[in-house]
Design a protein around this motif. Structure first.
Motif, PDB file in Angstrom:
ATOM      1  N   ASN A  67       4.134  49.435  25.489  1.00  0.00           N
ATOM      2  CA  ASN A  67       5.217  49.335  26.473  1.00  0.00           C
ATOM      3  C   ASN A  67       4.706  48.640  27.736  1.00  0.00           C
ATOM      4  O   ASN A  67       3.673  49.039  28.271  1.00  0.00           O
ATOM      5  CB  ASN A  67       5.739  50.728  26.838  1.00  0.00           C
ATOM      6  N   VAL A  68       5.436  47.618  28.194  1.00  0.00           N
ATOM      7  CA  VAL A  68       5.021  46.860  29.384  1.00  0.00           C
ATOM      8  C   VAL A  68       6.244  46.491  30.226  1.00  0.00           C
ATOM      9  O   VAL A  68       7.379  46.795  29.849  1.00  0.00           O
ATOM     10  CB  VAL A  68       4.309  45.528  28.988  1.00  0.00           C
ATOM     11  N   GLU A  69       5.980  45.861  31.351  1.00  0.00           N
ATOM     12  CA  GLU A  69       7.050  45.272  32.169  1.00  0.00           C
ATOM     13  C   GLU A  69       6.881  43.761  32.075  1.00  0.00           C
ATOM     14  O   GLU A  69       5.751  43.271  32.192  1.00  0.00           O
ATOM     15  CB  GLU A  69       6.892  45.668  33.638  1.00  0.00           C
ATOM     16  N   VAL A  70       7.963  43.018  31.900  1.00  0.00           N
ATOM     17  CA  VAL A  70       7.855  41.562  31.795  1.00  0.00           C
ATOM     18  C   VAL A  70       8.617  40.887  32.927  1.00  0.00           C
ATOM     19  O   VAL A  70       9.795  41.165  33.153  1.00  0.00           O
ATOM     20  CB  VAL A  70       8.381  41.050  30.434  1.00  0.00           C
ATOM     21  N   SER A  71       7.888  40.013  33.625  1.00  0.00           N
ATOM     22  CA  SER A  71       8.527  39.176  34.648  1.00  0.00           C
ATOM     23  C   SER A  71       8.162  37.739  34.269  1.00  0.00           C
ATOM     24  O   SER A  71       7.005  37.451  33.985  1.00  0.00           O
ATOM     25  CB  SER A  71       7.961  39.586  36.009  1.00  0.00           C
ATOM     26  N   THR A  72       9.156  36.846  34.217  1.00  0.00           N
ATOM     27  CA  THR A  72       8.883  35.503  33.688  1.00  0.00           C
ATOM     28  C   THR A  72       8.780  34.471  34.798  1.00  0.00           C
ATOM     29  O   THR A  72       9.728  34.274  35.566  1.00  0.00           O
ATOM     30  CB  THR A  72       9.982  35.087  32.692  1.00  0.00           C
ATOM     31  N   ARG A  73       7.609  33.797  34.825  1.00  0.00           N
ATOM     32  CA  ARG A  73       7.438  32.674  35.753  1.00  0.00           C
ATOM     33  C   ARG A  73       7.730  31.399  35.004  1.00  0.00           C
ATOM     34  O   ARG A  73       8.314  31.437  33.935  1.00  0.00           O
ATOM     35  CB  ARG A  73       6.004  32.677  36.294  1.00  0.00           C
ATOM     36  N   GLY A  74       7.319  30.272  35.553  1.00  0.00           N
ATOM     37  CA  GLY A  74       7.571  29.003  34.861  1.00  0.00           C
ATOM     38  C   GLY A  74       8.846  28.368  35.362  1.00  0.00           C
ATOM     39  O   GLY A  74       9.455  28.821  36.332  1.00  0.00           O
ATOM     40  N   ARG A  75       9.269  27.305  34.675  1.00  0.00           N
ATOM     41  CA  ARG A  75      10.416  26.522  35.161  1.00  0.00           C
ATOM     42  C   ARG A  75      11.639  26.841  34.314  1.00  0.00           C
ATOM     43  O   ARG A  75      11.654  26.586  33.118  1.00  0.00           O
ATOM     44  CB  ARG A  75      10.064  25.038  35.070  1.00  0.00           C
ATOM     45  N   HIS A  76      12.652  27.403  34.949  1.00  0.00           N
ATOM     46  CA  HIS A  76      13.836  27.829  34.199  1.00  0.00           C
ATOM     47  C   HIS A  76      15.119  27.427  34.914  1.00  0.00           C
ATOM     48  O   HIS A  76      15.130  27.239  36.125  1.00  0.00           O
ATOM     49  CB  HIS A  76      13.800  29.338  33.975  1.00  0.00           C
ATOM     50  N   ASP A  77      16.203  27.364  34.133  1.00  0.00           N
ATOM     51  CA  ASP A  77      17.517  27.094  34.710  1.00  0.00           C
ATOM     52  C   ASP A  77      18.063  28.400  35.282  1.00  0.00           C
ATOM     53  O   ASP A  77      18.237  29.363  34.540  1.00  0.00           O
ATOM     54  CB  ASP A  77      18.473  26.616  33.605  1.00  0.00           C
ATOM     55  N   PRO A  78      18.392  28.455  36.599  1.00  0.00           N
ATOM     56  CA  PRO A  78      18.973  29.697  37.123  1.00  0.00           C
ATOM     57  C   PRO A  78      20.367  29.973  36.560  1.00  0.00           C
ATOM     58  O   PRO A  78      20.827  31.104  36.535  1.00  0.00           O
ATOM     59  CB  PRO A  78      19.028  29.473  38.636  1.00  0.00           C
ATOM     60  N   CYS A  79      21.040  28.903  36.078  1.00  0.00           N
ATOM     61  CA  CYS A  79      22.354  29.077  35.450  1.00  0.00           C
ATOM     62  C   CYS A  79      22.428  28.033  34.328  1.00  0.00           C
ATOM     63  O   CYS A  79      22.654  26.851  34.593  1.00  0.00           O
ATOM     64  CB  CYS A  79      23.472  28.849  36.459  1.00  0.00           C
ATOM     65  N   VAL A  80      22.246  28.476  33.094  1.00  0.00           N
ATOM     66  CA  VAL A  80      22.169  27.511  31.984  1.00  0.00           C
ATOM     67  C   VAL A  80      23.520  26.851  31.720  1.00  0.00           C
ATOM     68  O   VAL A  80      23.600  25.826  31.052  1.00  0.00           O
ATOM     69  CB  VAL A  80      21.623  28.150  30.695  1.00  0.00           C
TER      70      VAL A  80
END
Ligand SMILES: Cc1cc2nc3c(=O)[nH]c(=O)nc-3n(C[C@H](O)[C@H](O)[C@H](O)COP(=O)(O)O)c2cc1C
Length: 362
Positions: free
Chosen positions: A315-328
């Motif tokens: 069990n972990v907590e996931v926070s995603t970095r990197g380059r993403h679309d804030p609204c796809v």
């Protein structure tokens, strides 16, 4: 993995991953002698390309398309058309964190549960890089359909903020980074999405697609209905959670009188006084505008930590970095229009195959 193809007579197969050397598609069944060059495809790809505003992912991909086969001296030959786009801006290090951890709301866990192996770089095959090839195929479909069939799409809702449909202006769609048809809503979305992006969060959206000039008769009952094929095509776009045709779910709240599209003959032509049906009855186009909408969920890759698990069962907590679309939803607009084009091209050829008649010549 099978099932990377769709369509019957205009059949599109896509291939490739987010961080592989290239992505591509093969279009089988395109009729011969249709004018086609890279210049017919590239402008549509440029609409979907990432990195064009601060409201989309900052991954820089030129998405330059190459035609590898099926075209000779500027015209299709009737043989498979193969299109290729090279990936140039992969940053696999951004994804080291999710190699072992599943992003909640993304396809990571489902791919691993199914295949036991996953290219985690940029989401691999589940990345929306794949949708570039849908747009390329859609451009070819538009060439097949011809100029008489006009397919346009717009973003009509971002998060909780809807456009005012009374201010709908198609000319505005190309003038702002959101494909928004209501100029007064643009600053509202700008402020709203700017805050969402700064917070490392994301929101969903609704896209509307309208095809005009669709001849009556496209669509094949019972299992090849135009609306069911369209729903499949739109639902297959990444992050899409709902599809509507015409009034869609709102039709459930109407009475029969309100929902009926009255008909009259005017100068020997069938004319409808409304279009609650969205241009389809009994799975067959009526000659009215074909109207579809789809809802996309908020991007799952967000900065806020969310409870998840690792491949090893921790069990972990996931926070995603990197380059993403804030609204796809923004970049999904040209993708939706392309899917509509592919479905219409397929049905045009299917109609001609069964009836021996080109409905555009009626
Ligand atoms: C145009 C477009 C761009 C997208 N960009 C991202 C992105 O930057 N980050 C992300 O996590 N998901 C993004 N997605 C959504 C994922 O591809 C999608 O959520 C994932 O494949 C899981 O599939 P599902 O949401 O359909 O279940 C995008 C989708 C579309 C249509």
């Amino acid at each position: 993995m099978s099932d990377n193809s769709f369509g019957h007579l205009f059949r599109v197969t896509t291939w490739g991953e987010s961080h592989g050397p290239a992505i591509g598609c093969v279009i089988d069944g395109c009729p011969p002698r249709i004018a086609l060059s890279e210049a017919d495809i590239q402008p549509w790809l440029d609409q979907r390309r990432p990195g064009q505003s601060k409201f989309t992912t900052q991954r820089q991909e030129p998405d330059s398309v190459e035609i590898l086969s099926g075209v000779f001296e500027g015209r299709t030959t009737g043989t498979p058309i193969s299109l290729l786009i090279r990936n140039v801006d992969q940053r696999s290090r951004d994804y080291g964190d999710i190699a072992e951890r599943y992003r909640p709301g993304h396809a990571d866990v489902a791919y691993d549960l199914k295949y036991g192996i996953r290219d985690y770089r940029g989401g691999g095959r589940s990345s929306a890089r794949e949708t570039a090839m849908r747009v390329a195929a859609g451009a070819v479909a538009r060439q097949v359909l011809g100029a008489g069939i006009r397919i346009r799409a717009a973003l009509v809702q971002v998060g909780t903020h809807r456009i005012d449909r009374g201010r709908w202006n198609w000319d505005s769609v190309g003038d702002n980074p959101f494909f928004c048809p209501d100029p007064e809503t643009v600053p509202v979305w700008e402020a709203y999405l700017g805050a969402v992006r700064k917070a490392g969060s994301s929101v969903g959206a609704v896209v509307e697609i309208v095809a005009e000039g669709v001849p009556p008769g496209l669509g094949a009952p019972i299992y090849g209905k135009l609306d069911s094929d369209l729903a499949m095509a739109l639902m297959s776009i990444n992050a899409v959670k709902g599809v509507e045709i015409g009034d869609g779910f709102a039709a459930a709240a109407l009475t029969g009188e309100e929902n009926a599209d009255p008909m009259r003959m005017e100068d020997g032509r069938l004319v409808f006084a409304a279009n609650h049906a969205g241009g389809v009855l009994g799975g067959i186009s009526t000659g009215q505008a074909l109207v579809a909408r789809f809802a996309v969920k908020p991007t799952s890759s967000i900065l806020t930590p969310v409870a998840s698990v690792t491949r090893g069962g921790e069990n972990v907590e996931v926070s995603t970095r990197g380059r993403h679309d804030p609204c796809v939803g923004i970049r999904a607009v040209p993708v939706g229009a392309a899917m509509m084009a592919c479905v219409l091209a397929d049905h045009l050829l299917r109609h001609r195959g069964q009836t021996g008649h080109d409905p555009r010549l009626a």
